[in-house]
Scaffold this active site. Sequence first.
Site, PDB file in Angstrom:
ATOM      1  CB  THR A 171      -0.882  -0.001   1.277  1.00  0.00           C
ATOM      2  OG1 THR A 171      -1.907  -0.960   1.137  1.00  0.00           O
ATOM      3  CG2 THR A 171      -1.531   1.345   1.550  1.00  0.00           C
ATOM      4  NE  ARG A 208      -8.716  -8.003   0.570  1.00  0.00           N
ATOM      5  CZ  ARG A 208      -7.770  -7.124   0.893  1.00  0.00           C
ATOM      6  NH1 ARG A 208      -7.457  -6.146   0.062  1.00  0.00           N
ATOM      7  NH2 ARG A 208      -7.140  -7.217   2.029  1.00  0.00           N
ATOM      8  N   GLY A 257     -10.213  -4.256   1.094  1.00  0.00           N
ATOM      9  CA  GLY A 257      -9.468  -4.285   2.360  1.00  0.00           C
ATOM     10  C   GLY A 257      -9.709  -3.029   3.177  1.00  0.00           C
ATOM     11  CB  THR A 260       0.593  -0.438   4.729  1.00  0.00           C
ATOM     12  OG1 THR A 260       0.802  -1.488   3.777  1.00  0.00           O
ATOM     13  CG2 THR A 260       1.773  -0.392   5.672  1.00  0.00           C
ATOM     14  N   GLY A 261      -0.875  -3.129   5.414  1.00  0.00           N
ATOM     15  CA  GLY A 261      -0.802  -4.462   6.021  1.00  0.00           C
ATOM     16  C   GLY A 261      -1.957  -5.323   5.573  1.00  0.00           C
ATOM     17  CB  THR A 262      -3.064  -8.728   6.566  1.00  0.00           C
ATOM     18  OG1 THR A 262      -2.798  -8.527   7.951  1.00  0.00           O
ATOM     19  CG2 THR A 262      -1.899  -9.491   5.955  1.00  0.00           C
ATOM     20  N   GLY A 263      -5.302  -6.309   5.246  1.00  0.00           N
ATOM     21  CA  GLY A 263      -6.477  -5.478   5.451  1.00  0.00           C
ATOM     22  C   GLY A 263      -7.526  -6.099   6.347  1.00  0.00           C
TER      23      GLY A 263
HETATM   24  N1  ASP Z   1      -3.903  -3.010   3.337  1.00  0.00           N
HETATM   25  C1  ASP Z   1      -3.879  -3.457   1.967  1.00  0.00           C
HETATM   26  C2  ASP Z   1      -5.063  -4.335   1.720  1.00  0.00           C
HETATM   27  O1  ASP Z   1      -5.371  -5.163   2.548  1.00  0.00           O
HETATM   28  C3  ASP Z   1      -2.639  -4.176   1.572  1.00  0.00           C
HETATM   29  C4  ASP Z   1      -1.360  -3.665   2.184  1.00  0.00           C
HETATM   30  O2  ASP Z   1      -1.328  -2.623   2.795  1.00  0.00           O
HETATM   31  O3  ASP Z   1      -0.308  -4.318   2.061  1.00  0.00           O
HETATM   32  O4  ASP Z   1      -5.643  -4.253   0.672  1.00  0.00           O
END
Ligand code: ASP
Length: 276
Positions: free
Chosen positions: A145, A173, A175, A195-198
């Site tokens: 992100t 999908r 996030g 940022t990260g696993t949404g």
């Molecule tokens: N947060 C983003 C999502 O889940 C991906 C990411 O930030 O790496 O779409």
Amino acid sequence: MPGRDYAATEAHLRELAEASEARLARGTCALDVVEIAVAELESCGLYVAGKGSAPNSAGYVELDASIMHGPDRMAGAVAAITGVVNPVCVARGVMEKTPHVMLTGKGAANFAREAGFEQVSGGDSYYVLPVGVTADDISEQKHGTVGAVALDNAGQLAAATSTGGTFMKLEGRVGDTPLIGPGTWADDAVAISCTGTGEHIIRSGGAIAVAHFHAAGASLREAIDRVLAEIKRLGGDAGIIAVTRQGEVAMAYNSDGMKRAALGKNQPLYVATFDG
Ligand code: ASP
């Protein structure tokens, strides 16, 4: 990803931090500065957002973005949008040209086209793999992100976030990134981008949880660490950037690294990917 060379992205982030700080010094408002910064991050193809986005499991690129202005809590977002060069600009368009906060999918793409936002040329051949990402990575649930937070001369805060999402995500999908609250938040006290696993960020509250912990008395770094700890407990990884009304900057992550940069009146230039 540990062991990969991020010198090119770090050089780009340094330039972008300097250009953004120069804009703020000239009196450009925080909202414009975060939009311009995120649009550049989307357009350059170095990151998993805009041009650097990977296709979903149905084989095409869907993008998410959001933007928020602290003083009046105005916000705009697009989710699962296709065909635009700068989703963050469309998100600002939703904020300023419609009575809504978020548009999704076909409706978002139609709005963007009708409002004259730049369309990608050449269909999905427009997209490139970001630096540090190989074709093998696309088969895994990797993700990325881009985000920016800013405080301007008038004491106004703003935040913006944009992503291509997780690689091989299901069609449709969405996030945390386009969600005002989890992915992006700005008020009178603080501006935050995640940022990260949404999925884990959404379930932890994400950016707005940082704002609430901070408002309740936690230091900015403590507030971020509490949310990152909760995301980790839920099984996710994440990174969070934030700036307060006082100009305090904090950037932290529980993943292997996070490409990041900061610069301000009381903040010497800082650019890094990993610890140290
Ligand atoms: N947060 C983003 C999502 O889940 C991906 C990411 O930030 O790496 O779409």
